[in-house]
Design a protein around this motif. Sequence first.
Motif, PDB file in Angstrom:
ATOM      1  N   ALA A 210    -122.175 -96.824  48.790  1.00 38.67           N
ATOM      2  CA  ALA A 210    -122.652 -95.812  47.831  1.00 38.67           C
ATOM      3  C   ALA A 210    -122.893 -96.439  46.456  1.00 38.67           C
ATOM      4  O   ALA A 210    -122.142 -97.312  46.027  1.00 38.67           O
TER       5      ALA A 210
ATOM      6  N   TYR B 231    -122.693-106.210  54.619  1.00 36.12           N
ATOM      7  CA  TYR B 231    -122.250-106.015  55.999  1.00 36.12           C
ATOM      8  C   TYR B 231    -121.707-107.302  56.620  1.00 36.12           C
ATOM      9  O   TYR B 231    -120.952-107.247  57.579  1.00 36.12           O
TER      10      TYR B 231
ATOM     11  N   ILE C 101    -126.509 -94.824  58.297  1.00 37.56           N
ATOM     12  CA  ILE C 101    -127.177 -94.723  56.988  1.00 37.56           C
ATOM     13  C   ILE C 101    -127.948 -93.416  56.914  1.00 37.56           C
ATOM     14  O   ILE C 101    -128.167 -92.764  57.926  1.00 37.56           O
TER      15      ILE C 101
ATOM     16  N   HIS D 146    -129.147 -90.803  59.706  1.00 41.17           N
ATOM     17  CA  HIS D 146    -128.852 -89.362  59.758  1.00 41.17           C
ATOM     18  C   HIS D 146    -129.710 -88.589  58.762  1.00 41.17           C
ATOM     19  O   HIS D 146    -130.332 -89.168  57.868  1.00 41.17           O
TER      20      HIS D 146
ATOM     21  N   MET E 120    -124.727 -80.622  60.559  1.00 36.32           N
ATOM     22  CA  MET E 120    -125.888 -81.531  60.522  1.00 36.32           C
ATOM     23  C   MET E 120    -126.180 -81.976  61.953  1.00 36.32           C
ATOM     24  O   MET E 120    -125.382 -82.684  62.562  1.00 36.32           O
TER      25      MET E 120
END
Length: 645
Positions: free
Chosen positions: A13, A234, A260, A290, A330
Amino acid sequence: MEKPKYYITTAIAYASRKPHIGNTYEIILTDAIARFKRLQGYDVYFLTGTDEHGEKIQQLAENSKIQPKEYVDKVADEIKGIWNLMDTSYDKFIRTTDDYHEETVQKIFKRLYEQGDIYKGYYEGAYCTPCESFFTETQLVDGKCPDCGREVTQAREEAYFFKMSKYQDRLMKHIEDNPDFVFPESRKKEIVNNFLKPGLQDLCVSRTSFNWGVPVSFDNKHVVYVWIDALSNYITALGYKEDSKENNYLKYWPADLHVIGKDILRFHMIYWPIMLMALGEELPKHIYAHGWFLFGEDKMSKSKGNVIYADYLAKKFGVDATRFYCLSEMSFAQDGNITYDNIITKYNSELANTLGNLVNRTVAMANKYFDGKFTNPDITEEIDKDLINNALSMVDNVEKYMNEIRVADAVSEIFTFARRCNKYIDETMPWALAKDEEKQDRLKTVLFNLIESIRFIAVLLSAFMPQTSEKIFNQINSQEKTLESIREFGKDINIEVGRAEPLFVRIEEEKLMEEIKQDMEKQIEEANKENEVKEEKTNLISIDEFDKVELKLGKVLKVEKVEKADKLLKLEVDLGEENPRTIVSGIAKWYNEENLTGKLVVVVTNLKPVKLRGIESNGMLIAAGEEDVRLLTIDGELQAGTEIH
Ligand code: MSP
């Protein structure tokens, strides 16, 4: 046997501001997947963190008059606090300002430069400051940034470029050969059609217009483009180094899943795999993009008071209710919607009525009829079969959905089964059985089936609502918590339940909405205050700006009235220069030859000359007051021409 590994990550973030529920959704989602994988017996490594460099963060820190590091320290703490509050079980929290990360990013950049994948050139094009991205004309949407829709500016910079085009064909082939590399399909197609098919441009991977970033080690006028810096997290988090690779890298890379948001799929589906190809490393196995949470009809903004934060929801509804809402609302390939009305409705119907009632009624009945303690005499009836089949197929379905990362569908399975259990109570009517002496054993079996069903629910819920799952285990007093233990129905033969305690207390909608309304108003007030402070701040000038104004002491040598201009005086002022300057000043109402001649006054000497009534004025006197105007003069005698500082 060694456990299979599962490496899962969230996007990191931006440490630019407190994250809202949309950003928080992602860590909750990823946490549910990570917890479920652990339940399935994987050795999970779950990474999250913060993205802390870039021009936007530098600007925000400047606005707050603090150093960028101090700024991101504060926000990173806040982000971590919310991730912890939401019970997320990450194994590592990386910050892109961590030393080891910065060092490795520098090494990666240098290596790519030395092997010719990165070269130096100039960039000229449309630049979006908030997104920190350059775009070609064809990428712009109505002349605006295709990512955020804001205005772009034309910029030219000396910059390093990454030869993306060199890897285009390999990437296309990888995407074609691995149909589940990126999902959902619709989002993958969008990137293939809009970015890959038209052909990749070389990517500008350094910036010189600001300095809050990882310096390019061999040319430190440049900082590394924030996406190259961020994506590397990562692997740097696992201890990736070019020369020595730590165990975690060997053990966990490649990532099994990058989770992500849809807006940053382009970076993960194109730039990141190409970086890895250039480094000769394996590509991540899957990327899930997503959807986004939308905040009702309105766009979310503090000045509308409708920004929703996870800690606020946790305070009003509890951590697990917040997790539940996010996870169930969602769907796999669409956006979700979040409004307080909707949260309350779902809370009351699913959590309080369906799940809460089921557990509460069952445990209360077990206590009431058998003091909480009994064994199952196995008096089964036809109707039990359906319940048991449903329990077992729920486990299969939840597993199937979770393997497909269809998290909302998995949660929905559990609640469908909870409804089935409530129906079983209505069908078997334990209260009626209780009244009949001869039906005591049947009653035990019914309650046993219910408690066992609730245990199934608790095992599965441990991935989605860990606190609730624990509370249920405590109430039914069971330690059988593994996925293996729910592959078969009826493992726990001896029942000994604890006290019945409500899991979710029904919400009084009107009362809560009133409170929420007041809090929204507070948010608006706060936003207004922040805006006022911002406006005040924009009135401030720096010392450099002040230094541009040249002020000197001047001695008034001569004073004359200007014809047909009541307000003006024409002055000859000695400023220590070769010749006195002519200055026209609007002070005739208060000054004249008599009271002004010989006075030391303060003069702005570097104003552009202006003509007043045909006379060129070469400076300006400084005065105070509106009705009664008084010239600024000095305390004591100094030479004309003395600089004022
Ligand atoms: N720093 C980059 C990611 C770098 S990853 C190498 C970034 N940060 S972000 O803070 O803006 O977003 C973090 C994540 O939250 C992203 O995956 C983003 O898509 C997601 N979301 C931002 N707003 C969201 C919603 N309203 N709803 C759901 N997810 C949202 O992008």
